[in-house]
Design a protein around this motif. Structure first.
Motif, PDB file in Angstrom:
ATOM      1  N   LYS A   1      -6.584   1.582   3.977  1.00 32.33           N
ATOM      2  CA  LYS A   1      -6.862   0.454   3.076  1.00 32.33           C
ATOM      3  C   LYS A   1      -7.228  -0.797   3.867  1.00 32.33           C
ATOM      4  O   LYS A   1      -8.116  -1.572   3.478  1.00 32.33           O
ATOM      5  CB  LYS A   1      -5.650   0.180   2.185  1.00 32.33           C
ATOM      6  CG  LYS A   1      -5.459   1.159   1.047  1.00 32.33           C
ATOM      7  CD  LYS A   1      -6.385   0.806  -0.113  1.00 32.33           C
ATOM      8  CE  LYS A   1      -6.070   1.634  -1.335  1.00 32.33           C
ATOM      9  NZ  LYS A   1      -6.982   1.306  -2.464  1.00 32.33           N
TER      10      LYS A   1
ATOM     11  N   VAL B   1       0.840  -1.205   0.000  1.00 40.42           N
ATOM     12  CA  VAL B   1       0.000   0.000   0.000  1.00 40.42           C
ATOM     13  C   VAL B   1       0.871   1.250   0.000  1.00 40.42           C
ATOM     14  O   VAL B   1       0.605   2.208  -0.735  1.00 40.42           O
ATOM     15  CB  VAL B   1      -0.957   0.006   1.215  1.00 40.42           C
ATOM     16  CG1 VAL B   1      -1.730   1.322   1.282  1.00 40.42           C
ATOM     17  CG2 VAL B   1      -1.922  -1.167   1.143  1.00 40.42           C
TER      18      VAL B   1
ATOM     19  N   ASP C   1       2.274   1.586  -3.576  1.00 38.61           N
ATOM     20  CA  ASP C   1       1.317   1.816  -4.657  1.00 38.61           C
ATOM     21  C   ASP C   1       0.441   3.045  -4.437  1.00 38.61           C
ATOM     22  O   ASP C   1       0.014   3.690  -5.398  1.00 38.61           O
ATOM     23  CB  ASP C   1       0.406   0.594  -4.822  1.00 38.61           C
ATOM     24  CG  ASP C   1       1.174  -0.643  -5.280  1.00 38.61           C
ATOM     25  OD1 ASP C   1       2.333  -0.497  -5.721  1.00 38.61           O
ATOM     26  OD2 ASP C   1       0.610  -1.746  -5.180  1.00 38.61           O
ATOM     27  N   TYR C   2       0.153   3.380  -3.180  1.00 38.59           N
ATOM     28  CA  TYR C   2      -0.805   4.444  -2.899  1.00 38.59           C
ATOM     29  C   TYR C   2      -0.265   5.551  -1.999  1.00 38.59           C
ATOM     30  O   TYR C   2      -0.861   6.622  -1.923  1.00 38.59           O
ATOM     31  CB  TYR C   2      -2.065   3.857  -2.244  1.00 38.59           C
ATOM     32  CG  TYR C   2      -2.784   2.881  -3.120  1.00 38.59           C
ATOM     33  CD1 TYR C   2      -3.684   3.306  -4.099  1.00 38.59           C
ATOM     34  CD2 TYR C   2      -2.570   1.505  -2.987  1.00 38.59           C
ATOM     35  CE1 TYR C   2      -4.340   2.405  -4.922  1.00 38.59           C
ATOM     36  CE2 TYR C   2      -3.225   0.601  -3.799  1.00 38.59           C
ATOM     37  CZ  TYR C   2      -4.107   1.050  -4.767  1.00 38.59           C
ATOM     38  OH  TYR C   2      -4.749   0.157  -5.577  1.00 38.59           O
TER      39      TYR C   2
ATOM     40  N   GLN D   1      -2.090   5.981   3.310  1.00 34.21           N
ATOM     41  CA  GLN D   1      -3.201   5.034   3.184  1.00 34.21           C
ATOM     42  C   GLN D   1      -2.893   3.638   3.741  1.00 34.21           C
ATOM     43  O   GLN D   1      -3.700   2.720   3.555  1.00 34.21           O
ATOM     44  CB  GLN D   1      -3.636   4.922   1.721  1.00 34.21           C
ATOM     45  CG  GLN D   1      -4.192   6.229   1.158  1.00 34.21           C
ATOM     46  CD  GLN D   1      -4.843   6.031  -0.186  1.00 34.21           C
ATOM     47  OE1 GLN D   1      -5.693   5.169  -0.371  1.00 34.21           O
ATOM     48  NE2 GLN D   1      -4.431   6.846  -1.156  1.00 34.21           N
TER      49      GLN D   1
END
Length: 202
Positions: free
Chosen positions: A105, A93, A96-97, A101
């Motif tokens: 998530k 996470v 990728d984000y 987050q």
């Protein structure tokens, strides 16, 4: 003039006492209310999610372990999760984000309506904790925050802010773990010693 070690010790201890006293003079009823809420959640088949960074991540893991294993009495395991422990999820996470987050998530994936999400932030400004609590509210979870200083932005985004009115991070963390231990003990009390006190909430 260099301060001597004994005076450093006494000053630190006194500040810690003052931080604990200041919180519990105003916040003891809120701790009891949150413990009842957690107990009701567990009776209804829900769970408790914890998150935080650094020392607060360690507190999240510590408190989840107290629920799953035991605190001070022999009793059934209680469902609690620390969202700080799965390195693959955290790094996936985060990569990728973004780090903001890493908890939200997980709340979205694992949280269910009626669960409790507990965010721990000594600064009251941890953005990933804030995002987790926001997501918790969107998902229908009850949100609790253990905070420090003035609670900052996070206080506005949780149902039950428990804010330690101190400035020194170490003292805030020390009071947080006292609050956490009280929550564990009170939940056990309401579930296994005084279940009748939960009836108005069920």
């Amino acid at each position: 003039m260099t301060q001597n070690p004994q005076s450093l010790v006494q000053e630190y201890v006194q500040q810690g006492i003052e931080a604990r006293t200041a919180f519990f003079q105003a916040g003891s009823e809120s701790v009891i209310e949150v413990a009842k809420l957690m107990a009701v959640t567990l009776v209804r088949g829900g769970k408790i999610l914890f998150c935080g960074n650094g020392g607060s991540a360690a507190d999240a893991q510590h408190l989840a372990a107290e629920f799953v294993s035991r605190f001070e009495m022999e009793r059934p395991s209680l469902p609690a999760l620390a969202l700080t422990t799965d390195s693959s999820v955290l790094t996936a996470v985060g990569n990728d984000y973004g780090f903001d987050q890493v908890f939200s998530k997980q709340v979205k994936a694992l949280g269910r309506e009626g669960d409790v999400c507990v965010g721990i932030s000594t600064s009251g400004t941890s953005r990933n904790v804030l995002q987790a609590l926001r997501m918790g509210r969107e998902q229908g979870l009850t949100t609790v925050a253990l905070l420090g200083r003035e609670g900052a932005a996070i206080q506005e985004h949780c149902d039950y802010p428990l804010c330690v009115p101190a400035q020194r991070t170490a003292h805030i963390q020390e009071v947080h773990i006292v609050i956490g231990h009280l929550l564990c003990g009170l939940v056990d009390h309401f579930l296994f010693e005084a279940a009748d006190q939960l009836q108005p909430y069920l």
